[in-house]
Design a protein around this motif. Structure first.
Motif, PDB file in Angstrom:
ATOM      1  N   GLU A  21       0.738  -1.234  -0.052  1.00 39.01           N
ATOM      2  CA  GLU A  21      -0.003  -0.050  -0.127  1.00 39.01           C
ATOM      3  C   GLU A  21       0.924   1.406  -0.160  1.00 39.01           C
ATOM      4  O   GLU A  21       1.952   1.300   0.347  1.00 39.01           O
ATOM      5  N   SER A  22       0.151   2.274  -0.126  1.00 34.40           N
ATOM      6  CA  SER A  22       0.709   3.929  -0.456  1.00 34.40           C
ATOM      7  C   SER A  22       1.125   3.917   1.230  1.00 34.40           C
ATOM      8  O   SER A  22       0.224   3.399   1.917  1.00 34.40           O
ATOM      9  N   ASP A  23       1.846   4.872   1.542  1.00 35.33           N
ATOM     10  CA  ASP A  23       2.012   5.477   2.848  1.00 35.33           C
ATOM     11  C   ASP A  23       0.584   6.060   3.332  1.00 35.33           C
ATOM     12  O   ASP A  23       0.257   5.882   4.700  1.00 35.33           O
ATOM     13  N   LEU A  24      -0.032   6.520   2.497  1.00 33.29           N
ATOM     14  CA  LEU A  24      -1.417   7.220   2.944  1.00 33.29           C
ATOM     15  C   LEU A  24      -2.524   5.879   3.418  1.00 33.29           C
ATOM     16  O   LEU A  24      -2.870   6.026   4.369  1.00 33.29           O
ATOM     17  N   THR A  37      -3.357   1.695   9.863  1.00 33.41           N
ATOM     18  CA  THR A  37      -3.056   1.388  11.179  1.00 33.41           C
ATOM     19  C   THR A  37      -3.893   2.114  12.156  1.00 33.41           C
ATOM     20  O   THR A  37      -4.374   1.740  13.125  1.00 33.41           O
ATOM     21  N   ARG A  38      -4.386   3.200  11.734  1.00 36.01           N
ATOM     22  CA  ARG A  38      -5.119   4.056  12.780  1.00 36.01           C
ATOM     23  C   ARG A  38      -6.574   3.415  12.893  1.00 36.01           C
ATOM     24  O   ARG A  38      -7.273   3.482  13.997  1.00 36.01           O
ATOM     25  N   PHE A  64      -5.814  14.791   3.611  1.00 39.33           N
ATOM     26  CA  PHE A  64      -6.234  13.492   3.664  1.00 39.33           C
ATOM     27  C   PHE A  64      -7.623  13.245   3.185  1.00 39.33           C
ATOM     28  O   PHE A  64      -7.742  12.202   2.364  1.00 39.33           O
ATOM     29  N   ALA A  65      -8.613  13.798   3.380  1.00 39.81           N
ATOM     30  CA  ALA A  65     -10.146  13.626   2.831  1.00 39.81           C
ATOM     31  C   ALA A  65      -9.867  13.537   1.271  1.00 39.81           C
ATOM     32  O   ALA A  65     -10.349  12.592   0.757  1.00 39.81           O
ATOM     33  N   HIS A  66      -9.229  14.702   0.680  1.00 40.95           N
ATOM     34  CA  HIS A  66      -9.195  14.646  -0.759  1.00 40.95           C
ATOM     35  C   HIS A  66      -8.325  13.492  -1.308  1.00 40.95           C
ATOM     36  O   HIS A  66      -8.732  12.951  -2.402  1.00 40.95           O
ATOM     37  N   LYS A  67      -7.274  13.256  -0.778  1.00 45.77           N
ATOM     38  CA  LYS A  67      -6.333  12.269  -1.087  1.00 45.77           C
ATOM     39  C   LYS A  67      -7.139  10.811  -0.923  1.00 45.77           C
ATOM     40  O   LYS A  67      -7.022   9.972  -1.834  1.00 45.77           O
TER      41      LYS A  67
END
Length: 215
Positions: A28-31, A37-38, A163-166
């Motif tokens: 996965e991407s870092d995002l 994990t969160r 984050f939301a847009h990504k």
């Protein structure tokens, strides 16, 4: 004080979870990795707060695999991305000798995490994965966490700027090649938001135009 000591919630230290972490970090991407994990921590904290009995190892595995179906590995898949993730987790767990009952819990947790109204009535791991994902993406249940809890998780696993847009873009990129898989879910919202030419499937039209009506 580390997150683990402050809230008595930690990533289980086992060979299985270490291999899960390594696999998902490489996939996965870092995002998505930080988001996943969160999701585990929000879900585990919710379980602790509600006094639910759950297997942290299974919840962690479900959380880490829950969005893997959005990755480029599945660019040719026509399944729902949730099913791709559930199948990947199932194959991984079977390969590690996990019992069928536990594999089924993880499969259902991932497959149903975008289906409102059902997971909360099932096994704790299934309910908590959906709760964790909803908290991290849409802030569902935000007020149930203290400022200290939210800040601790975000400090350990930061949310990227915008984050939301990504995240919306991650959903779109993972599903734009299989628009039919979004029918009957809220996933078609991501396609409609990003693609002005996307046309939603209308179940009423399907029913009214079926062979039963015009056969």
């Amino acid at each position: 004080m580390p997150l683990t000591e402050r809230f008595n919630v930690s990533i289980p230290d086992s060979q299985l979870t270490r291999e899960v972490t390594e696999l998902i970090r490489d996939t996965e991407s870092d995002l998505l990795f930080s988001h996943s994990t969160r999701v585990y921590f929000w879900g585990a904290m919710t379980g602790k707060r509600k006094g639910l009995i759950f297997d942290p190892e299974l919840l962690y595995t479900a959380a880490m695999f829950h969005d893997v179906g959005l990755t480029s590995k599945y660019n040719s898949s026509q399944l729902r991305f949730e099913v791709d993730g559930a199948n990947a987790a199932r194959d991984f767990l079977r390969g590690h000798g996990i019992c069928a009952t536990d594999v089924e819990k993880v499969w259902n947790a991932i497959a149903l995490h975008t289906t409102p109204g059902i997971p909360e009535h099932m096994h704790a791991e299934i309910a908590l994965l959906q709760a964790g994902a909803g908290m991290d993406v849409a802030g569902r249940g935000f007020e149930a966490f203290t400022d200290d809890q939210r800040n601790a998780v975000i400090s350990a696993y930061p949310r990227e700027a915008r984050f939301a847009h990504k995240m919306i873009d991650e959903f779109y990129q993972g599903m734009k090649h299989r628009p039919q898989s979004t029918f009957g879910t809220f996933n078609d919202d991501f396609l409609a938001y990003k693609d002005p030419e996307f046309k939603r499937t209308d179940l009423c039209s399907i029913i009214l135009c079926s062979h039963w009506e015009h056969g």
